[in-house]
Write a protein that holds these residues in place. Structure first.
Motif, mmCIF file in Angstrom:
data_model
loop_
_atom_site.group_PDB
_atom_site.id
_atom_site.type_symbol
_atom_site.label_atom_id
_atom_site.label_comp_id
_atom_site.label_asym_id
_atom_site.label_seq_id
_atom_site.Cartn_x
_atom_site.Cartn_y
_atom_site.Cartn_z
ATOM 1 N N HIS A 47 -72.444 -4.035 136.471
ATOM 2 C CA HIS A 47 -71.780 -5.124 135.748
ATOM 3 C C HIS A 47 -70.286 -4.804 135.668
ATOM 4 C CE1 HIS A 47 -75.913 -4.578 134.302
ATOM 5 N NE2 HIS A 47 -75.971 -5.899 134.227
ATOM 6 N N LEU A 48 -69.465 -5.605 136.305
ATOM 7 C CA LEU A 48 -68.033 -5.330 136.383
ATOM 8 C C LEU A 48 -67.237 -6.260 135.468
ATOM 9 C CD1 LEU A 48 -67.817 -4.658 140.220
ATOM 10 C CD2 LEU A 48 -67.901 -2.984 138.362
ATOM 11 N N SER A 49 -66.080 -5.786 135.037
ATOM 12 C CA SER A 49 -65.339 -6.464 133.965
ATOM 13 C C SER A 49 -64.078 -7.169 134.438
ATOM 14 C CB SER A 49 -64.970 -5.450 132.882
ATOM 15 O OG SER A 49 -64.156 -4.418 133.415
ATOM 16 N N ALA A 50 -63.947 -7.408 135.741
ATOM 17 C CA ALA A 50 -62.755 -8.108 136.242
ATOM 18 C C ALA A 50 -62.600 -9.444 135.514
ATOM 19 C CB ALA A 50 -62.869 -8.337 137.743
ATOM 20 N N GLY A 51 -61.399 -9.681 134.986
ATOM 21 C CA GLY A 51 -61.123 -10.881 134.217
ATOM 22 C C GLY A 51 -61.055 -10.623 132.724
ATOM 23 N N GLN A 52 -61.650 -9.507 132.285
ATOM 24 C CA GLN A 52 -61.680 -9.188 130.864
ATOM 25 C C GLN A 52 -60.699 -8.075 130.501
ATOM 26 O OE1 GLN A 52 -66.404 -10.489 130.593
ATOM 27 N NE2 GLN A 52 -65.758 -8.653 129.525
ATOM 28 N N GLU A 53 -59.791 -7.767 131.416
ATOM 29 C CA GLU A 53 -58.816 -6.700 131.186
ATOM 30 C C GLU A 53 -57.969 -6.878 129.927
ATOM 31 O OE1 GLU A 53 -59.429 -6.974 135.705
ATOM 32 O OE2 GLU A 53 -59.066 -8.406 134.070
ATOM 33 N N PRO A 54 -57.588 -8.121 129.539
ATOM 34 C CA PRO A 54 -56.736 -8.259 128.347
ATOM 35 C C PRO A 54 -57.370 -7.722 127.070
ATOM 36 C CG PRO A 54 -56.603 -10.234 129.691
ATOM 37 C CD PRO A 54 -57.700 -9.405 130.272
ATOM 38 N N VAL A 55 -58.689 -7.797 126.969
ATOM 39 C CA VAL A 55 -59.346 -7.281 125.763
ATOM 40 C C VAL A 55 -59.085 -5.782 125.635
ATOM 41 C CG1 VAL A 55 -61.535 -7.000 124.555
ATOM 42 C CG2 VAL A 55 -61.143 -9.047 125.953
ATOM 43 N N ALA A 56 -59.304 -5.060 126.726
ATOM 44 C CA ALA A 56 -59.126 -3.609 126.716
ATOM 45 C C ALA A 56 -57.663 -3.219 126.546
ATOM 46 C CB ALA A 56 -59.681 -3.019 128.009
ATOM 47 N N ALA A 57 -56.791 -3.867 127.310
ATOM 48 C CA ALA A 57 -55.374 -3.501 127.290
ATOM 49 C C ALA A 57 -54.725 -3.825 125.951
ATOM 50 C CB ALA A 57 -54.637 -4.215 128.418
ATOM 51 N N GLY A 58 -55.208 -4.851 125.276
ATOM 52 C CA GLY A 58 -54.667 -5.202 123.969
ATOM 53 C C GLY A 58 -55.162 -4.307 122.853
ATOM 54 N N ASP A 180 -65.866 -13.399 124.524
ATOM 55 C CA ASP A 180 -66.479 -14.673 124.903
ATOM 56 C C ASP A 180 -66.085 -14.998 126.341
ATOM 57 O OD1 ASP A 180 -67.453 -17.218 125.236
ATOM 58 O OD2 ASP A 180 -65.934 -18.164 123.961
ATOM 59 N N ASN A 181 -66.931 -14.604 127.293
ATOM 60 C CA ASN A 181 -66.646 -14.944 128.697
ATOM 61 C C ASN A 181 -67.394 -16.186 129.139
ATOM 62 O OD1 ASN A 181 -69.291 -14.174 129.340
ATOM 63 N ND2 ASN A 181 -68.690 -12.155 130.074
ATOM 64 N N GLU A 182 -67.944 -16.912 128.143
ATOM 65 C CA GLU A 182 -68.540 -18.239 128.311
ATOM 66 C C GLU A 182 -69.956 -18.236 128.870
ATOM 67 O OE1 GLU A 182 -65.818 -20.556 130.615
ATOM 68 O OE2 GLU A 182 -64.266 -20.543 129.077
ATOM 69 N N TRP A 183 -70.432 -17.079 129.327
ATOM 70 C CA TRP A 183 -71.761 -17.046 129.932
ATOM 71 C C TRP A 183 -72.579 -15.870 129.415
ATOM 72 C CZ3 TRP A 183 -73.490 -20.996 132.851
ATOM 73 C CH2 TRP A 183 -72.542 -21.871 133.376
ATOM 74 N N GLY A 184 -73.760 -16.150 128.870
ATOM 75 C CA GLY A 184 -74.732 -15.130 128.546
ATOM 76 C C GLY A 184 -75.703 -15.035 129.717
ATOM 77 N N SER A 238 -63.073 -6.463 110.034
ATOM 78 C CA SER A 238 -62.564 -7.743 110.542
ATOM 79 C C SER A 238 -63.365 -8.120 111.772
ATOM 80 C CB SER A 238 -61.081 -7.643 110.909
ATOM 81 O OG SER A 238 -60.280 -7.260 109.816
ATOM 82 N N LEU A 239 -63.304 -9.409 112.115
ATOM 83 C CA LEU A 239 -63.983 -9.938 113.294
ATOM 84 C C LEU A 239 -62.959 -10.645 114.179
ATOM 85 C CD1 LEU A 239 -66.537 -10.810 114.927
ATOM 86 C CD2 LEU A 239 -66.729 -12.750 113.340
ATOM 87 N N ILE A 240 -62.934 -10.267 115.454
ATOM 88 C CA ILE A 240 -62.046 -10.901 116.431
ATOM 89 C C ILE A 240 -62.893 -11.414 117.585
ATOM 90 C CG2 ILE A 240 -60.128 -10.566 118.042
ATOM 91 C CD1 ILE A 240 -59.314 -8.112 116.325
ATOM 92 N N GLU A 241 -62.687 -12.654 117.975
ATOM 93 C CA GLU A 241 -63.306 -13.151 119.209
ATOM 94 C C GLU A 241 -62.198 -13.471 120.200
ATOM 95 O OE1 GLU A 241 -67.056 -15.639 120.230
ATOM 96 O OE2 GLU A 241 -65.527 -17.099 119.662
ATOM 97 N N VAL A 242 -62.389 -13.043 121.445
ATOM 98 C CA VAL A 242 -61.406 -13.284 122.498
ATOM 99 C C VAL A 242 -62.024 -14.193 123.553
ATOM 100 C CG1 VAL A 242 -59.880 -12.247 124.202
ATOM 101 C CG2 VAL A 242 -60.464 -10.970 122.120
ATOM 102 N N HIS A 243 -61.377 -15.324 123.790
ATOM 103 C CA HIS A 243 -61.821 -16.203 124.874
ATOM 104 C C HIS A 243 -61.323 -15.609 126.183
ATOM 105 C CE1 HIS A 243 -61.815 -20.412 126.941
ATOM 106 N NE2 HIS A 243 -62.892 -19.689 127.232
ATOM 107 N N THR A 244 -62.216 -14.933 126.878
ATOM 108 C CA THR A 244 -61.858 -14.207 128.079
ATOM 109 C C THR A 244 -62.551 -14.818 129.288
ATOM 110 O OG1 THR A 244 -61.669 -11.960 129.001
ATOM 111 C CG2 THR A 244 -63.631 -12.421 127.681
ATOM 112 N N LEU A 245 -62.684 -14.061 130.361
ATOM 113 C CA LEU A 245 -63.164 -14.628 131.634
ATOM 114 C C LEU A 245 -63.995 -13.597 132.378
ATOM 115 C CD1 LEU A 245 -62.981 -16.770 134.003
ATOM 116 C CD2 LEU A 245 -60.969 -15.488 134.772
ATOM 117 N N ARG A 246 -65.178 -14.017 132.804
ATOM 118 C CA ARG A 246 -65.954 -13.185 133.727
ATOM 119 C C ARG A 246 -65.620 -13.663 135.134
ATOM 120 N NH1 ARG A 246 -72.074 -14.085 133.442
ATOM 121 N NH2 ARG A 246 -71.798 -15.115 135.446
ATOM 122 N N LEU A 247 -64.752 -12.924 135.789
ATOM 123 C CA LEU A 247 -64.238 -13.349 137.095
ATOM 124 C C LEU A 247 -65.324 -13.308 138.162
ATOM 125 C CD1 LEU A 247 -61.509 -14.242 138.307
ATOM 126 C CD2 LEU A 247 -61.056 -11.848 138.846
#
Length: 329
Positions: A47-58, A180-184, A238-247
């Motif tokens: 399972h690769l995380s391309a597209g979700q880099e902003p979550v980690a980098a932030g 939240d990469n929009e797909w479960g 605290s709770l944070i949700e990030v609208h991210t992307l599963r590339l």
């Protein structure tokens, strides 16, 4: 937010993407003929995380080595941002004796006590351990925090709600981050979740909730900064949700026939978006970006070579490092 910080976050995003592209290459190199998930240098699911880099980098710049972070079955991006050693992580992914878990866990079960990082293939599994770590930090009177990164599908699990409730009740220094990469897997969030943002669920437990839109690394940095500072100060979770992307697919080998948004996915890639924003602002040049890529490539290829050259575990020692050893009361 300084220009140096912006460059640092972009550099982290580049390293993550170069790493995931290299794992993608090695994973598929010898899966044929056809596609046999059990074959090759990297057997099993991936399972690769391309597209979700902003979550980690932030998140990364706010965390110390002593803070704890738990992740999901898609863990490489946050592991890299937390400072997990590339060589040992890659060796674990390749199932080698020099890996973080001596090759016993593979890519979904990365445990690094040096950086207090862990992950699991079980949905929402990382939240209760983060809670336990936060409880220990609180009892010891430290300002250390725990961060639990999970997916939007996990926000419908009992472990998610139980963890938020207990964290709020005990005012624990923990931050819950929902990607939240929009797909479960193959289910769009609109068909599985009754609320448009999981951030609103924080209100049910009396804790702050914020949603970061547009996969913004700077938005993640700001939201995480506030939440982590709040936790360090003893003001609770605290709770944070990030609208991210599963590339890419849910897993490698996923044909994604269920996915209706594929045509527009490349245009939402956060890496060129942030790169162009920093270039336009005069914060980096094309030469700077090329240097980031070259540095990342050197680090990643070194880790790949290390993994390939490392020995496989001895089958006779298969149970070593799996169970705790030593005296038991």
């Amino acid at each position: 937010m300084t220009d140096d910080l912006r460059r640092e976050m972009l550099n982290t995003m580049v390293l993550i993407r170069v790493y995931e592209e290299a794992i993608l290459r090695e994973y598929h190199a010898d899966k044929g003929p056809g596609f046999d998930i059990g074959k090759g240098l990297v057997p099993g699911e991936m399972h690769l995380s391309a597209g979700q880099e902003p979550v980690a980098a932030g998140l990364g710049p706010h965390l110390t080595r002593e803070d704890a972070l738990t992740a999901t079955h898609r863990p490489h991006h946050v592991a890299i941002a937390k400072g997990v050693r590339l060589r040992e992580m890659t060796a674990e992914i390749f199932g080698r004796e020099t890996g973080l878990g001596h090759g016993r866990g593979g890519h979904m079960h990365l445990f690094d006590p040096v950086t207090h990082f862990s992950c699991s293939g079980i949905i929402a599994e990382g939240l209760p351990p983060a809670l336990g770590q936060a409880f220990a930090f609180q009892r010891r009177g430290t300002d250390r925090v725990a961060v639990a990164v999970t997916g939007e599908g996990a926000a419908n699990q009992g472990a998610f709600h139980e963890s938020l409730n207990l964290a709020a009740l005990w005012k624990l220094p923990v931050v819950f981050v929902v990607e939240d990469n929009e797909w479960g897997i193959s289910v769009p969030r609109a068909q599985s979740t009754s609320v448009s943002s999981n951030a609103v669920r924080g209100a049910a437990y009396g804790i702050p909730g914020i949603r970061v839109e547009e996969n913004s690394v700077e938005g993640v940095y700001e939201a995480a900064g506030e939440a982590i500072a709040r936790a360090r100060a003893g003001d609770g979770p605290s709770l944070i949700e990030v609208h991210t992307l599963r590339l890419w697919g849910h897993f490698e080998g996923d044909a994604q026939g269920y996915r209706t948004d594929l045509e527009g996915v490349p245009g939402r890639d956060p890496l060129p978006t942030y790169r162009h924003a920093l270039t336009a602002a005069g914060i980096i040049t094309e030469a700077d970006y090329s240097a980031m890529q070259a540095s990342a490539t050197a680090l990643v290829e070194d880790a790949i070579d290390f993994a390939k050259e490392s020995p496989l575990p001895n089958p006779a020692e298969a149970l070593d490092y799996v169970f705790a050893e030593g005296a038991r009361s």
